[in-house]
Design a protein around this motif. Sequence first.
Motif, mmCIF file in Angstrom:
data_model
loop_
_atom_site.group_PDB
_atom_site.id
_atom_site.type_symbol
_atom_site.label_atom_id
_atom_site.label_comp_id
_atom_site.label_asym_id
_atom_site.label_seq_id
_atom_site.Cartn_x
_atom_site.Cartn_y
_atom_site.Cartn_z
ATOM 1 N N SER A 22 1.197 42.176 -9.619
ATOM 2 C CA SER A 22 2.163 41.080 -9.616
ATOM 3 C C SER A 22 3.519 41.431 -10.216
ATOM 4 O O SER A 22 4.506 40.755 -9.952
ATOM 5 C CB SER A 22 1.590 39.882 -10.372
ATOM 6 O OG SER A 22 1.253 40.266 -11.690
ATOM 7 N N CYS A 66 8.497 39.333 -9.912
ATOM 8 C CA CYS A 66 7.162 38.773 -10.057
ATOM 9 C C CYS A 66 6.609 38.377 -8.690
ATOM 10 O O CYS A 66 7.218 37.560 -7.993
ATOM 11 C CB CYS A 66 7.214 37.558 -10.979
ATOM 12 S SG CYS A 66 5.608 36.811 -11.273
ATOM 13 N N SER A 67 5.494 38.970 -8.318
ATOM 14 C CA SER A 67 4.809 38.673 -7.049
ATOM 15 C C SER A 67 5.773 38.571 -5.875
ATOM 16 O O SER A 67 5.787 37.577 -5.147
ATOM 17 C CB SER A 67 3.998 37.382 -7.171
ATOM 18 O OG SER A 67 3.028 37.492 -8.185
ATOM 19 N N ASP A 98 9.188 35.987 -6.631
ATOM 20 C CA ASP A 98 8.369 34.813 -6.930
ATOM 21 C C ASP A 98 8.639 33.682 -5.936
ATOM 22 O O ASP A 98 9.152 32.623 -6.295
ATOM 23 C CB ASP A 98 8.632 34.358 -8.354
ATOM 24 C CG ASP A 98 7.524 33.467 -8.898
ATOM 25 O OD1 ASP A 98 6.519 33.254 -8.188
ATOM 26 O OD2 ASP A 98 7.664 32.985 -10.033
#
Length: 140
Positions: A22, A66-67, A98
């Motif tokens: 992630s 993030c991800s 994200d």
Amino acid sequence: MESEGQIAIERANHVVANTNTSDFQLQSFNSVNALLIGSFDLCYYHEIELEFHEVSYINLPTIGLCSPRFAIAESNIRTAHAYLELDDTDILFEIINDPDFSGQRYYIAAENLTVREGLVYHYQRDELKDGERIAPWVKP
């Protein structure tokens, strides 16, 4: 060339969606190639590498992705980036940070993308298993 990039993008998105990988960071950029690494724990190891080759433009934070979801930018996005004067060989890669929360978009223009998977340790260790290696920046 773009179809090869699309295959790499699909593989990277599969890893993000189906593993605990992630967190991503820009590990290196040598003015030609950019290496983006991803893991659940970037302090000790990473599990995926995205190496962008022949980079002509980069707009990306060094840490804190993030991800992300990866894509090849659609033609309207490429047109909006006309000021970059990209060559026909350049692919404009889009990285959406994200996507379920912030959705911040970043871009890298490069000729190609290679995705490598495998456990890469950020520290020296003995008795590596098949598919494991020590990161090249780790000093013995």
